[in-house]
Scaffold this active site. Structure first.
Site, PDB file in Angstrom:
ATOM      1  N   CYS A  38      -0.074 -23.773 -34.352  1.00 43.54           N
ATOM      2  CA  CYS A  38      -0.245 -24.462 -35.643  1.00 43.54           C
ATOM      3  C   CYS A  38      -1.432 -25.417 -35.620  1.00 43.54           C
ATOM      4  O   CYS A  38      -1.923 -25.811 -36.661  1.00 43.54           O
ATOM      5  CB  CYS A  38       1.017 -25.241 -35.996  1.00 43.54           C
ATOM      6  N   SER A  95      14.112 -21.373 -35.856  1.00 42.02           N
ATOM      7  CA  SER A  95      13.169 -20.422 -36.454  1.00 42.02           C
ATOM      8  C   SER A  95      13.311 -19.057 -35.778  1.00 42.02           C
ATOM      9  O   SER A  95      13.208 -18.951 -34.555  1.00 42.02           O
ATOM     10  CB  SER A  95      11.751 -20.957 -36.238  1.00 42.02           C
ATOM     11  N   GLN A 138      11.987 -24.635 -30.039  1.00 40.21           N
ATOM     12  CA  GLN A 138      11.551 -24.094 -28.747  1.00 40.21           C
ATOM     13  C   GLN A 138      12.667 -24.082 -27.712  1.00 40.21           C
ATOM     14  O   GLN A 138      12.502 -23.523 -26.631  1.00 40.21           O
ATOM     15  CB  GLN A 138      10.354 -24.891 -28.204  1.00 40.21           C
TER      16      GLN A 138
END
Ligand code: PMP
Length: 384
Positions: A327, A202, A182
Site C-alpha cells: 500500500c 481481509s 496479517q
C-alpha cells in the site's frame, strides 16, 4: 535461470482453487437477493448465515457478529470512524500504535481533522513493539477507543494484544479495535478472551479473494454506520450483500484453519533458514525481531543499496519480494515503520520484505540466497 518464486504473500496471496469454485457456484446458483421474501432470497440468506456461522466457529467466536466488508481497509474505516463517532459525546481521545497500516492512521487523521479527536500514537522500540506501560500511561478519562494491530505487515512484530486487552478490561468505556489482517491463521489470537470489541480481517491475505473481508463486532457494540441505506447487515453496512464473496471468505477461512499447526512449523522452519542465511551476509541488517514475530515475514536491509534496485534485480531472476508494504510501495519513501523503530534513513530506505505462504517450505531459501548474494556483490561493485 531460477525457479519462479513469489515471496510477497503479505501483499496478497493466490486464491485457492476451491475458493474460486465456490465463488463461481454461489454466484450462478444462489443469485437471489438475500432480502427478497421468496425462496431465491431465503436460500441466499441461509447461505450468508451459514458463512457467518462457519467464520465464527473457525475463530472460536460466540458473542460476536460478522459484518462482511470489501476488505480490511473498509473494515478498519468502519470500526474506527463508526466507534469514534458513536462515542463522540463521551470523549474524543483515541490511542493507536505508531506503526499501524494507513487504513487505520488515515481514518484517525480524518477523525482528528474533521471532528477534533485527539490521537495519541504509542511509540515502538527498536524491535517494533509497543509497551503496555505506555498504553496504561496514555489512557485518559476521555479515551474512547484503542486501536492496536496484531502483526505488523512490514516487520512481523506481534503486539501484546492479550495484555492490552487485560488493561482495557478495567476501562469499560473504551472500545478495543485490532487489525488482525496479517495475523489470522499465522499467529493465534483468542479474540474473545482478549476482550476485543472490533477486529478486521481481509480474505486476500489467506488465499481468499480481493474485495472480501469482515469486521468482527462484539455483540452490543454501537457503531455509526459508514455506509447507510437499507437495513442489511443490521444497518452497520447497507447494500445488497456480496453473497458469493462472503461464502468464498468462509471457504478460505475453513481451508486456512485446516492443519494449522503443521503449517506453522513449516513456515517457522523456512523463516529460520532465511534469517540464518541472511545473517551470514556481511553488511545485511535484519529488521525482523528474533522473538514474538510472525512466522511468515522476514525483513532485512542492505544499507547503501536502494530497496527498489534490489527488488528489480531479484525480479530479473524471477523472484518477487516487496520493499515496504504494497500500500505504500509506490510512494517511494523510506519505510515509516522502520523509521518509527529508530532504524534511520539508510536502513529504512533499503528494506526488503520476504513474506511466505503456507505451501512454501525451507526449499525456497537457498534459491533466494543464490540470487541475492551475487546480486548484492554486483550492485556494490557498480556503486564503487
Ligand atoms: N491492515 C493491514 C495490516 C494490511 O496489511 C492490509 C493490506 N495491505 C490492510 C489492513 C488493508 O487490507 P485490504 O487490502 O483488504 O484493504
Amino acid at each position: 535461470m531460477y525457479k519462479r518464486q513469489y515471496l510477497d504473500n503479505s501483499s496478497t496471496t493466490k486464491p485457492y482453487d476451491e475458493v474460486l469454485n465456490v465463488y463461481e457456484q454461489t454466484s450462478s446458483r444462489y443469485f437471489g437477493n438475500p432480502s427478497s421474501l421468496h425462496r431465491y432470497g431465503a436460500e441466499t440468506e441461509q447461505l450468508l448465515q451459514a458463512a457467518k456461522n462457519q467464520i465464527k466457529r473457525s475463530l472460536g467466536l460466540k458473542k460476536y457478529d460478522i459484518v462482511f466488508t470489501s476488505g480490511a481497509t473498509e473494515a478498519n474505516n468502519a470500526a474506527l470512524k463508526g466507534a469514534a463517532l458513536s462515542k463522540i459525546k463521551t470523549g474524543k481521545h483515541i490511542i493507536a500504535t505508531s506503526i499501524e497500516h494507513p487504513s487505520v492512521t488515515e481514518s484517525l487523521e480524518q477523525l482528528k481533522e474533521l471532528f477534533g479527536f485527539d490521537i495519541t500514537y504509542l511509540s515502538v522500540n527498536e524491535d517494533g513493539f509497543v509497551s503496555i506501560e505506555d498504553l496504561k500511561a496514555a489512557i485518559r478519562p476521555d479515551t474512547v477507543l484503542v486501536s492496536m494491530m496484531h502483526v505488523n505487515n512490514e516487520v512481523g512484530s506481534v503486539q501484546p494484544i492479550e495484555a492490552a486487552g487485560e488493561v482495557l478490561k478495567e476501562h469499560s468505556n473504551i472500545l478495543f479495535h485490532v487489525d488482525y489482517v496479517q495475523g489470522i491463521y499465522k499467529v493465534p489470537l483468542a479474540i474473545e478472551k482478549a476482550g476485543i470489541d472490533l477486529c478486521s480481517i481481509s480474505g486476500h491475505k489467506f488465499h481468499g479473494l480481493k474485495g472480501t473481508g469482515a469486521l468482527i463486532v462484539k455483540e452490543g457494540t454501537r457503531l455509526i454506520p459508514l455506509i447507510t441505506g437499507g437495513s442489511q447487515q443490521k444497518g452497520i453496512r447497507a447494500g445488497t450483500e456480496h453473497t458469493a464473496g462472503a461464502v468464498s471468505l468462509a471457504k478460505a477461512i475453513n481451508l486456512a484453519s485446516a492443519d494449522f499447526d503443521t503449517r506453522l512449523d513449516t513456515m517457522t522452519a523456512a523463516k529460520e533458514l532465511f534469517m540464518k542465511r541472511l545473517s551470514e551476509i556481511e553488511g545485511v541488517v535484519i529488521n525482523t525481531p528474533q522473538m514474538n514475530c510472525a512466522p511468515h515475514i522476514i525483513n532485512f536491509s542492505v544499507p547503501g543499496i536502494k530497496a527498489e534496485v534490489l527488488l528489480h534485480m531479484l525480479e530479473e531472476q524471477d523472484i518477487f519480494v516487496s520493499t515496504t508494504s504494497a500500500c505504500s510501495a509506490k510512494e517511494h519513501k523510506p519505510s515509516k515503520v522502520l523509521l518509527e523503530m529508530g532504524k534511520g534513513e539508510q536502513i529504512a530506505g533499503s528494506s526488503i520484505r520476504i513474506s511466505l505462504n503456507y505451501s512454501q517450505t525451507s526449499d525456497v531459501a537457498e534459491p533466494f540466497m543464490n540470487a541475492l548474494r551475487p546480486g548484492i556483490k554486483k550492485l556494490r561493485e557498480m556503486m564503487r
